[in-house]
Design an enzyme around this catalytic site. Structure first.
Site, PDB file in Angstrom:
ATOM      1  N   GLY A 154       0.790  -1.220   0.000  1.00 51.88           N
ATOM      2  CA  GLY A 154       0.000   0.000   0.000  1.00 51.88           C
ATOM      3  C   GLY A 154       0.825   1.274   0.000  1.00 51.88           C
ATOM      4  CB  CYS A 155      -0.194   4.649   1.130  1.00 50.67           C
ATOM      5  SG  CYS A 155      -1.810   4.749   0.314  1.00 50.67           S
ATOM      6  CE1 TYR A 156       3.819  -0.761   4.664  1.00 51.41           C
ATOM      7  CE2 TYR A 156       1.764   0.150   5.518  1.00 51.41           C
ATOM      8  CZ  TYR A 156       2.580  -0.933   5.273  1.00 51.41           C
ATOM      9  OH  TYR A 156       2.173  -2.192   5.638  1.00 51.41           O
ATOM     10  CG  PHE A 357       0.286   7.745   7.436  1.00 55.04           C
ATOM     11  CD1 PHE A 357       1.176   7.882   8.491  1.00 55.04           C
ATOM     12  CD2 PHE A 357      -0.001   8.857   6.658  1.00 55.04           C
ATOM     13  CE1 PHE A 357       1.750   9.113   8.775  1.00 55.04           C
ATOM     14  CE2 PHE A 357       0.558  10.095   6.941  1.00 55.04           C
ATOM     15  CZ  PHE A 357       1.442  10.227   7.999  1.00 55.04           C
TER      16      PHE A 357
END
Length: 371
Positions: A154-156, A357
């Site tokens: 994901g985003c991190y 995050f």
């Protein structure tokens, strides 16, 4: 040896839609309940996003007879299968990743035969031989280039890639590492009759970013921005607040309204630990690169870290121009910060922190410093 950022290149698919136009498209979907459709313009306006990008050409069409990804009706039913979405991912992700990688190599004056490692990052599609192999082949990198793939984080995930690249650079004096993050989030838009789904559909976008990192001696690294240290923190009680699962009609995201508050609860302690471990203080930081997972995430980070509007301007600017592109997004923010300095817009930053995050909930981040 220092791990130096040699370049950052960013890119997006060709289809660029203004946020109000995206809301209009979603309002036409007949399967959405009327109360949700009525709320779409206000929800999309509140996102602080002006434009987003997509590899799905249908989002630029007014007539469903022209659709090539969705079925030719405004119900968008039956929804494209996971297989169909993954085939579109492969078709669109490879050229996008190749483009940013080529430009990162050119900007850093790095020849293909100098690359020792490739780290590819993605969570929006899979195939094998994978994106890492495609990059080696298409860029004419050495056949013995060491490859790592970081998937479904994901985003991190860019921070995991940077940590891996740093390890390579610290263990191998001639290391030249190409990191490429490519995400096609809009492939997985879901038409569900829930507010959560509507919010997710209003935030995510498609994009890619590449960076070249090199092992450099003290003399070679002078004046350059270097990766100093990274740290991870996993919350004990938020496993279900952000999720990413494989369904029959694409990947399914769960996004709780608790996310900004959970991040805000743990962020000050995380920053204290990251900076304390490196004998740094928050007031010595020249920049704060906050992953713009959404407007509320940036605003809560600004509040709990006591940041100024100028500190979070690059993050909000990336959110405004691109939306949330998952893993490449933080590299867009870093490029915005470092690019402004390179263009003479203010003094070059000496040190700063970047953070993102994602599922877990997890905070990942890194400390950067000019040598």
């Amino acid at each position: 040896m220092h791990t130096v950022i040699e370049s950052i290149a960013t890119g997006n698919p060709s289809l660029r839609k203004a946020q109000p136009e995206a809301a209009e498209f979603m309002q036409r979907i007949e399967r959405l309940p009327e109360p949700l459709r009525a709320r779409l313009p206000a929800l999309y306006k509140q996102s602080a996003i002006d434009y987003r990008y997509s590899c799905v050409e249908d989002y630029g069409e007014d007539d469903p007879d022209a659709f090539t990804f969705f079925p030719e009706n405004w119900s968008l039913d039956p929804a494209p299968t996971t297989r169909e979405r993954n085939e579109k991912y492969r078709e669109a992700a490879i050229p996008l990743a190749e483009d940013v990688a080529r430009r990162a190599l050119a900007q850093s004056d790095t020849e293909a035969d100098e690359i020792t490692h490739v780290v590819a990052v993605s969570c929006t599609g899979f195939f094998a031989p994978g994106l890492d192999v495609e990059l080696v082949k298409r860029l004419d990198l050495p056949a013995d280039t060491e490859r790592t793939f970081i998937g479904f984080m994901g985003c991190y995930a860019a921070f995991n890639a940077l940590r891996v690249a740093h390890s390579f650079c610290q263990s191998q004096p001639d290391a030249r590492v190409l990191v490429v993050c490519a995400e096609l989030c809009t492939l997985h838009f879901q038409i569900d009759d829930t507010l959560e789904s509507v919010v997710v559909n209003s935030l995510f976008s498609d994009g890619a970013a590449a960076t070249v990192l090199s092992a450099r001696t003290e003399r070679e690294a002078q004046g350059r921005m270097a990766y100093v240290d990274g740290q991870s923190r996993l919350d004990d009680d938020s496993m279900d607040d952000m999720t990413w699962a494989i369904g029959n009609t694409g990947f399914l995201m769960g996004l709780s309204s608790r996310v900004p508050d959970v991040i805000a609860e743990h962020l000050p302690g995380y920053i204290d630990d990251l900076l304390g471990a490196n004998s740094r203080a928050p007031d010595a930081m020249d920049f704060w690169a906050v992953h713009p997972g959404g407007r509320a995430v940036v605003e809560r980070a600004q509040e709990v870290l006591d940041l100024t509007p100028a500190d979070v301007r690059p993050s909000l600017e990336v959110l405004r121009r691109y939306g949330n592109m998952s893993s490449p997004t933080i590299l867009f923010v870093l490029n915005e910060i470092l690019g402004q300095a390179a263009q003479g817009d203010g003094a070059p930053p000496d040190q700063g922190v970047a953070m993102a995050f994602g599922p877990g909930l997890t905070i990942e981040g890194a400390l950067f410093e000019r040598v």
